[in-house]
Design an enzyme around this catalytic site. Structure first.
Site, PDB file in Angstrom:
ATOM      1  N   GLY A   8       0.773  -1.228   0.000  1.00 22.55           N
ATOM      2  CA  GLY A   8       0.000   0.000   0.000  1.00 22.55           C
ATOM      3  C   GLY A   8       0.805   1.278   0.000  1.00 22.55           C
ATOM      4  N   PHE A  11       3.214   2.658  -5.837  1.00 19.75           N
ATOM      5  CA  PHE A  11       2.567   3.550  -6.798  1.00 19.75           C
ATOM      6  C   PHE A  11       1.057   3.331  -6.842  1.00 19.75           C
ATOM      7  CE2 PHE A  11       1.470   3.512 -11.525  1.00 19.75           C
ATOM      8  CZ  PHE A  11       0.938   4.789 -11.506  1.00 19.75           C
ATOM      9  N   TYR A 180       8.044 -12.614 -15.106  1.00 17.66           N
ATOM     10  CA  TYR A 180       7.076 -11.800 -14.377  1.00 17.66           C
ATOM     11  C   TYR A 180       5.655 -12.234 -14.698  1.00 17.66           C
ATOM     12  CZ  TYR A 180       4.093  -7.793 -13.337  1.00 17.66           C
ATOM     13  OH  TYR A 180       3.059  -6.988 -12.895  1.00 17.66           O
TER      14      TYR A 180
END
Length: 353
Positions: A8, A11, A180
């Site tokens: 949190g 970005f 990723y």
């Protein structure tokens, strides 16, 4: 609702924290403040009343403490971006998949059954393509010989003809094409297994290209919008890979935060043991070259330079069909591309002096 928001302080996470707090939710942020994202970090920019816990989602005791008293989790914590090479694989899997597994196990023990998961459009690999002769087709990985020759568009795998790029919806098969992407798809599978195993409720939000104020400045893990914006701040021309014709859906971070709020409102109504994914995109297609041009024009900076360079892990076109999110959760993006890019061109980046 009492919400644990992982990641949190990042970005997207900080925008989500602000939106949840403004809507009356009680928010506790758990963030490890990893250097790759929080380099040269200044004071945390979190709303009044938001509790902050510094810790890693891979640490069982920290996660169990952070879960005390919450009724839902909004899981944003992740290592993001394409990275540099396969040496990054252990970090991606550790941060994204092990971290998610530790969190889900703790949620099962703590009887927290509501989860909103930050997913990504990278799970699709290439977007949707149509061949005039063969209909919908799935092109294979692009070949180095073609990319070296400047042939960036994937051909029809059956006849070699040019393809028409179209919007991809949530029913499309997944085809992650870098580490990723594989780690983000694994997160969805882990969350779905958790939901079935303990009667949980999951909404996975597959973000498309998110941009806006507070993006981390130029790093190997930053998004292309941040890389272009950082170049312009240095007085340099954005360097656009390939021919600049890559189609993307650029969605403002404020709209992504609103999607998280809509998901949290909806998740208690989901069937127990269920998991459902939603694309989060603006619904308007732009090319990477158009985005670079818009930022350059707004900054009054150098015009973009199209380099012809490429990265093997990149895909050519991926754009969102977000009708499911609009129709089922009532979400609507409100930040147009033109005004969003104009504001972003002058907005500060994280780590920027």
């Amino acid at each position: 609702m009492d919400v644990l928001l992982t990641g949190g302080a990042g970005f997207i996470g900080s925008a989500v924290a602000a939106r949840l707090a403004a809507s009356g939710h009680r928010v506790r942020v758990l963030d490890a403040l990893l250097p790759a994202v929080h380099q040269d970090r200044g004071p945390l920019d979190l709303p009044d009343g938001v509790e902050f816990v510094r810790g890693d989602v891979r640490d069982r005791e920290t996660v169990e403490r952070a879960l005390r008293g919450v009724t839902a989790v909004c899981h944003q914590a992740a290592m993001v971006g394409l990275g540099l090479d396969l040496d990054d694989a252990p970090d991606y899997v550790g941060c994204n998949d092990l971290g998610t597994a530790v969190l889900l196990a703790a949620m099962a023990r703590s009887r927290v059954r509501r989860l909103v998961l930050a997913g990504s459009m990278v799970v699709y690999g290439e977007g949707r393509y149509r061949c005039a002769e063969h209909g919908d087709v799935a092109p294979g990985p692009r070949r180095t010989v073609d990319l070296d020759a400047g042939r960036f568009e994937p051909p029809c795998p059956r006849c070699g003809a040019a393809l028409q790029a179209e919007l991809v919806d949530e029913s499309a098969p997944t085809d992650p094409r870098n580490v990723y992407a594989a780690s983000k798809l694994a997160q969805e599978h882990l969350a779905s297994a958790w939901a079935r195993g303990c009667g949980g409720q999951v909404i996975a939000l597959r973000y498309h290209n998110v941009y806006g104020p507070g993006m981390p400045k130029d790093t190997p893990y930053a998004g292309v919008a941040s890389i272009f914006r950082s170049a312009l701040a240095r007085g340099e021309a954005p360097r656009v890979f390939e021919d600049g014709g890559q189609r993307r859906d650029f969605v403002h971070v404020a709209d992504v935060a609103e999607a998280n709020l809509a998901a949290l409102r909806s998740v208690p109504d989901r069937p127990e043991g269920s998991s459902r994914c939603y694309n989060v995109g603006s619904g308007v297609v732009h090319t990477v070259g158009e985005m670079a041009t818009a930022l350059s024009a707004a900054r009054g900076g150098p015009a973009p330079v199209v380099t012809g360079e490429y990265r093997l892990g990149d895909v050519r076109h991926i754009t969102a069909d977000s009708r499911r999110l609009r129709e089922e959760l009532g979400w609507r993006p409100v930040v147009p591309f033109s005004s969003g890019m104009s504001g972003f061109a002058h907005a500060p980046l994280r780590g920027q002096a």
